[in-house]
Motif scaffolding. Structure first.
Motif, PDB file in Angstrom:
ATOM      1  N   SER A 166     -35.495  -6.366-106.377  1.00 12.99           N
ATOM      2  CA  SER A 166     -34.249  -6.873-105.812  1.00 12.99           C
ATOM      3  C   SER A 166     -33.461  -7.544-106.932  1.00 12.99           C
ATOM      4  CB  SER A 166     -34.526  -7.868-104.682  1.00 12.99           C
ATOM      5  OG  SER A 166     -35.147  -9.043-105.180  1.00 12.99           O
ATOM      6  N   TYR A 167     -32.250  -7.970-106.618  1.00 10.78           N
ATOM      7  CA  TYR A 167     -31.442  -8.683-107.608  1.00 10.78           C
ATOM      8  C   TYR A 167     -30.452  -9.595-106.887  1.00 10.78           C
ATOM      9  CZ  TYR A 167     -27.742  -5.226-106.640  1.00 10.78           C
ATOM     10  OH  TYR A 167     -26.797  -4.444-106.041  1.00 10.78           O
ATOM     11  N   HIS A 168     -29.932 -10.552-107.639  1.00 15.35           N
ATOM     12  CA  HIS A 168     -28.915 -11.468-107.125  1.00 15.35           C
ATOM     13  C   HIS A 168     -27.579 -11.146-107.808  1.00 15.35           C
ATOM     14  CE1 HIS A 168     -32.656 -13.648-106.245  1.00 15.35           C
ATOM     15  NE2 HIS A 168     -31.982 -14.310-105.326  1.00 15.35           N
ATOM     16  N   ALA A 169     -26.534 -10.987-107.018  1.00 19.66           N
ATOM     17  CA  ALA A 169     -25.185 -10.798-107.534  1.00 19.66           C
ATOM     18  C   ALA A 169     -24.333 -11.948-107.015  1.00 19.66           C
ATOM     19  CB  ALA A 169     -24.612  -9.457-107.085  1.00 19.66           C
ATOM     20  N   GLY A 170     -23.788 -12.733-107.919  1.00 19.89           N
ATOM     21  CA  GLY A 170     -23.078 -13.918-107.466  1.00 19.89           C
ATOM     22  C   GLY A 170     -21.992 -14.352-108.420  1.00 19.89           C
ATOM     23  N   VAL A 171     -21.412 -15.492-108.101  1.00 16.46           N
ATOM     24  CA  VAL A 171     -20.337 -16.032-108.923  1.00 16.46           C
ATOM     25  C   VAL A 171     -20.447 -17.550-108.967  1.00 16.46           C
ATOM     26  CG1 VAL A 171     -18.716 -16.085-106.958  1.00 16.46           C
ATOM     27  CG2 VAL A 171     -17.836 -16.086-109.299  1.00 16.46           C
ATOM     28  N   ILE A 172     -20.320 -18.088-110.169  1.00 14.64           N
ATOM     29  CA  ILE A 172     -20.099 -19.512-110.367  1.00 14.64           C
ATOM     30  C   ILE A 172     -18.589 -19.702-110.380  1.00 14.64           C
ATOM     31  CG2 ILE A 172     -20.582 -21.521-111.815  1.00 14.64           C
ATOM     32  CD1 ILE A 172     -23.118 -20.100-110.848  1.00 14.64           C
ATOM     33  N   TYR A 173     -18.080 -20.654-109.622  1.00 16.48           N
ATOM     34  CA  TYR A 173     -16.622 -20.786-109.560  1.00 16.48           C
ATOM     35  C   TYR A 173     -16.185 -22.236-109.711  1.00 16.48           C
ATOM     36  CZ  TYR A 173     -17.506 -21.782-104.536  1.00 16.48           C
ATOM     37  OH  TYR A 173     -17.971 -22.288-103.341  1.00 16.48           O
ATOM     38  N   HIS A 174     -14.989 -22.365-110.266  1.00 14.75           N
ATOM     39  CA  HIS A 174     -14.359 -23.665-110.449  1.00 14.75           C
ATOM     40  C   HIS A 174     -13.884 -24.107-109.061  1.00 14.75           C
ATOM     41  CE1 HIS A 174     -12.129 -25.961-113.900  1.00 14.75           C
ATOM     42  NE2 HIS A 174     -12.979 -26.711-113.237  1.00 14.75           N
ATOM     43  N   HIS A 175     -14.504 -25.157-108.508  1.00 18.48           N
ATOM     44  CA  HIS A 175     -14.374 -25.413-107.078  1.00 18.48           C
ATOM     45  C   HIS A 175     -12.972 -25.803-106.644  1.00 18.48           C
ATOM     46  CE1 HIS A 175     -15.718 -25.801-103.127  1.00 18.48           C
ATOM     47  NE2 HIS A 175     -16.532 -26.825-103.197  1.00 18.48           N
ATOM     48  N   TRP A 176     -12.161 -26.367-107.540  1.00 16.87           N
ATOM     49  CA  TRP A 176     -10.825 -26.768-107.120  1.00 16.87           C
ATOM     50  C   TRP A 176      -9.975 -25.569-106.729  1.00 16.87           C
ATOM     51  CZ3 TRP A 176      -6.202 -25.162-109.085  1.00 16.87           C
ATOM     52  CH2 TRP A 176      -6.193 -24.604-110.371  1.00 16.87           C
ATOM     53  N   VAL A 177     -10.307 -24.400-107.264  1.00 15.81           N
ATOM     54  CA  VAL A 177      -9.511 -23.203-106.999  1.00 15.81           C
ATOM     55  C   VAL A 177      -9.771 -22.655-105.599  1.00 15.81           C
ATOM     56  CG1 VAL A 177      -9.169 -20.795-107.698  1.00 15.81           C
ATOM     57  CG2 VAL A 177      -9.352 -22.591-109.424  1.00 15.81           C
ATOM     58  N   ALA A 178     -11.019 -22.740-105.128  1.00 13.49           N
ATOM     59  CA  ALA A 178     -11.377 -22.050-103.892  1.00 13.49           C
ATOM     60  C   ALA A 178     -12.447 -22.803-103.119  1.00 13.49           C
ATOM     61  CB  ALA A 178     -11.874 -20.643-104.214  1.00 13.49           C
ATOM     62  N   ASP A 179     -12.359 -22.736-101.792  1.00 12.47           N
ATOM     63  CA  ASP A 179     -13.412 -23.272-100.944  1.00 12.47           C
ATOM     64  C   ASP A 179     -14.424 -22.169-100.640  1.00 12.47           C
ATOM     65  OD1 ASP A 179     -12.078 -21.660 -99.103  1.00 12.47           O
ATOM     66  OD2 ASP A 179     -11.126 -23.339 -98.067  1.00 12.47           O
ATOM     67  N   SER A 180     -15.445 -22.528 -99.882  1.00  7.45           N
ATOM     68  CA  SER A 180     -16.517 -21.587 -99.579  1.00  7.45           C
ATOM     69  C   SER A 180     -16.001 -20.364 -98.833  1.00  7.45           C
ATOM     70  CB  SER A 180     -17.608 -22.287 -98.763  1.00  7.45           C
ATOM     71  OG  SER A 180     -18.667 -21.411 -98.457  1.00  7.45           O
ATOM     72  N   ALA A 181     -15.094 -20.564 -97.877  1.00  8.78           N
ATOM     73  CA  ALA A 181     -14.565 -19.436 -97.103  1.00  8.78           C
ATOM     74  C   ALA A 181     -13.841 -18.438 -98.006  1.00  8.78           C
ATOM     75  CB  ALA A 181     -13.623 -19.955 -96.020  1.00  8.78           C
ATOM     76  N   SER A 182     -13.111 -18.930 -98.997  1.00  3.96           N
ATOM     77  CA  SER A 182     -12.394 -18.041 -99.909  1.00  3.96           C
ATOM     78  C   SER A 182     -13.367 -17.198-100.730  1.00  3.96           C
ATOM     79  CB  SER A 182     -11.502 -18.857-100.845  1.00  3.96           C
ATOM     80  OG  SER A 182     -10.483 -19.520-100.133  1.00  3.96           O
ATOM     81  N   ILE A 183     -14.433 -17.819-101.222  1.00  6.37           N
ATOM     82  CA  ILE A 183     -15.406 -17.079-102.033  1.00  6.37           C
ATOM     83  C   ILE A 183     -16.156 -16.067-101.181  1.00  6.37           C
ATOM     84  CG2 ILE A 183     -17.436 -17.287-103.511  1.00  6.37           C
ATOM     85  CD1 ILE A 183     -14.806 -18.254-104.760  1.00  6.37           C
ATOM     86  N   ARG A 184     -16.381 -16.376 -99.920  1.00  4.09           N
ATOM     87  CA  ARG A 184     -17.012 -15.391 -99.034  1.00  4.09           C
ATOM     88  C   ARG A 184     -16.130 -14.157 -98.876  1.00  4.09           C
ATOM     89  NH1 ARG A 184     -18.276 -20.154 -96.154  1.00  4.09           N
ATOM     90  NH2 ARG A 184     -16.925 -19.699 -94.369  1.00  4.09           N
ATOM     91  N   MET A 185     -14.809 -14.347 -98.841  1.00  3.40           N
ATOM     92  CA  MET A 185     -13.901 -13.188 -98.815  1.00  3.40           C
ATOM     93  C   MET A 185     -14.049 -12.356-100.086  1.00  3.40           C
ATOM     94  SD  MET A 185     -10.326 -14.925 -97.587  1.00  3.40           S
ATOM     95  CE  MET A 185     -10.316 -16.376 -96.534  1.00  3.40           C
ATOM     96  N   LEU A 186     -14.103 -13.027-101.218  1.00  2.00           N
ATOM     97  CA  LEU A 186     -14.204 -12.329-102.502  1.00  2.00           C
ATOM     98  C   LEU A 186     -15.528 -11.571-102.614  1.00  2.00           C
ATOM     99  CD1 LEU A 186     -13.340 -11.664-105.374  1.00  2.00           C
ATOM    100  CD2 LEU A 186     -14.044 -13.965-106.064  1.00  2.00           C
ATOM    101  N   LEU A 187     -16.633 -12.208-102.234  1.00  2.00           N
ATOM    102  CA  LEU A 187     -17.929 -11.526-102.323  1.00  2.00           C
ATOM    103  C   LEU A 187     -18.024 -10.375-101.324  1.00  2.00           C
ATOM    104  CD1 LEU A 187     -20.655 -14.226-103.048  1.00  2.00           C
ATOM    105  CD2 LEU A 187     -19.167 -12.964-104.584  1.00  2.00           C
ATOM    106  N   ARG A 188     -17.369 -10.514-100.175  1.00  2.00           N
ATOM    107  CA  ARG A 188     -17.327  -9.397 -99.225  1.00  2.00           C
ATOM    108  C   ARG A 188     -16.707  -8.162 -99.871  1.00  2.00           C
ATOM    109  NH1 ARG A 188     -13.153 -10.616 -94.887  1.00  2.00           N
ATOM    110  NH2 ARG A 188     -11.804 -10.092 -96.658  1.00  2.00           N
ATOM    111  N   GLU A 189     -15.580  -8.337-100.542  1.00  2.00           N
ATOM    112  CA  GLU A 189     -14.903  -7.190-101.151  1.00  2.00           C
ATOM    113  C   GLU A 189     -15.694  -6.615-102.318  1.00  2.00           C
ATOM    114  OE1 GLU A 189     -12.310  -5.686 -99.801  1.00  2.00           O
ATOM    115  OE2 GLU A 189     -12.583  -7.159 -98.197  1.00  2.00           O
TER     116      GLU A 189
END
Length: 431
Positions: free
Chosen positions: A116-139
């Protein structure tokens, strides 16, 4: 767009220590780095995301295109532990804006494991909340596993700030009540335990603990039987854990524990924000004293009453007043002075961020190929310890982030153990 009040607060925190967050897909099979990298770049371009241009208190998204492609996907081999990798990334600064005013708010990665593997993103939190990153990872995910369902139009950007979306007339709370609630909360927090004055640095450590599948269903049933919410149950277990192993020891005049809940404000807006990329978080606070900490049932009832009152009064939405007040004061302080400010006026023992992915796109792809969904929340000057709980199917993932100079590895292990033990104890108590 103008920076909203919480984004400005987060950027002040980031001056003290990197204020990063992470979200990760745990996927079955073998990773194809080239394909994953192309899918990441395509997702950013389609959604209208990429670099951020900052000019004073205004910013804009610059889509990745024609020579401005986002940084390539980083491939991490498992010769470094996953928890160590995430911890290192939580402490690694994003580059500040260069002379052109541009900066990159995302660091995508894949972490290679056996089978298996993990695909993810470290993000600068001021730019986006959790809901926004869930949209990005969905796409990102759909471009690999279900291309027919990808989004082909950019996400919307906010047309206003907190007052525009969540002010009294928009979210159903009274300004007078919000001001009184803020004053009452400030008074109550005067008796709350605090981080020691020699609290040390802000270095963050991440850890997690396996949880048996199905535990979350039993907890949900137990909460229903006792007519409380899952968040009430989580906060009760947190209070018991932090009372024994937390970063805020009691003092003769400071005996109470203050716990915060991070709240997604989007559902409370009259404007549909479901496809808006931005930062829309609020918070609520509960405070409990020594008599309650010795009795699980009484503690749970007290926390449930406090949370119910805050829901009725829209406390999470009126928290914008506390954010604005804290921002006005902290802006006048040097970064080194902000620790003392938050220690005195927002003496929190711990916080929680809870998300149920069973109401999202992810459930349709679980347990194959999406094995699990992980989230990691930052700590910062206000929260020395944060529990991040995420549910997907029957999986229940519990992550702990803490300031390592306040909570060492051994104490963190005890915090997680006690938290899970207290959760388990609530199940038979409700039968």
């Amino acid at each position: 767009m103008r920076l909203n009040v919480f984004q400005r607060v987060m950027r002040l925190w980031d001056e003290v220590h990197p204020y990063n967050a992470a979200q990760v897909l745990h996927l079955e099979g073998t990773a194809d780095p080239d394909r994953l990298n192309r899918a990441w770049q395509e997702a950013l371009a389609a959604l209208g995301l990429g670099r951020i241009h900052i000019n004073g208190d205004r910013f804009r998204h610059e889509p990745a295109r024609n020579g401005t492609a986002a940084p390539a996907l980083r491939v991490v081999e498992n010769d470094v532990g996953f928890a160590d990798f995430i911890s290192d990334e939580m402490n690694r600064r994003f580059d500040p804006p260069g002379p052109s005013g541009f900066c990159t708010p995302f660091r995508p990665f894949i972490y290679v494991s056996n089978g298996s593997y993990h695909a993810g993103v470290i993000y600068h939190h001021w730019v986006a909340d959790s809901a926004s990153i869930r949209m990005l990872l969905r796409e990102w995910f759909l471009r690999i596993y279900d291309p027919a369902r990808v989004r082909t139009t950019p996400l919307r950007t906010p047309a206003g700030g907190y007052w525009h979306f969540f002010g009294p007339s928009r979210s159903g709370w009274e300004l007078d009540d919000g001001i009184l609630s803020t004053l009452r909360s400030t008074t109550r927090l005067c008796n709350a335990r605090r981080i020691p004055t020699d609290g040390g640095g802000y270095h963050v450590r991440y850890s997690s603990r396996p949880v048996p599948d199905g535990l979350i269903d039993e907890l949900r049933d137990a909460a229903r039987r006792q007519q409380v919410t899952l968040n009430d149950v989580f906060l009760t277990a947190m209070a018991m854990a932090c009372d024994h192993h937390g970063a805020t020891p009691p003092a003769p005049s400071l005996q109470e524990l203050a716990l915060g809940t991070i709240v997604d404000l989007r559902p409370g807006s009259r404007v549909d924000l479901s496809d808006t990329f931005g930062q829309f978080l609020g918070f609520t606070t509960v405070v409990v004293g020594p008599p309650l900490l010795g009795s699980g049932p009484a503690l749970l009832r007290s926390i449930a009453r406090q949370n119910a009152l805050q829901k009725r009064s829209r406390g999470a939405h009126s928290s914008v007043l506390r954010m604005a007040g804290g921002l006005a004061r902290a802006t006048l302080l040097a970064p080194a002075q902000r620790e003392a400010f938050y220690r005195k006026w927002m003496p929190m023992a711990a916080g929680i961020s809870n998300v149920n992915m069973n109401t999202s796109w992810a459930l349709a792809y679980h347990p194959s190929p999406l094995l699990d969904y992980l989230r990691v929340t930052p700590t910062g000057p206000m929260l020395p310890v944060v529990f991040t709980t995420t549910t997907l199917g029957k999986r229940f993932h519990v992550a702990l982030t803490r300031r390592s100079e306040l909570v060492d590895d051994r104490t963190a292990d005890r915090l997680l153990s006690t938290f899970l033990e207290q959760l388990a104890s609530i199940i038979p108590a409700s039968r």
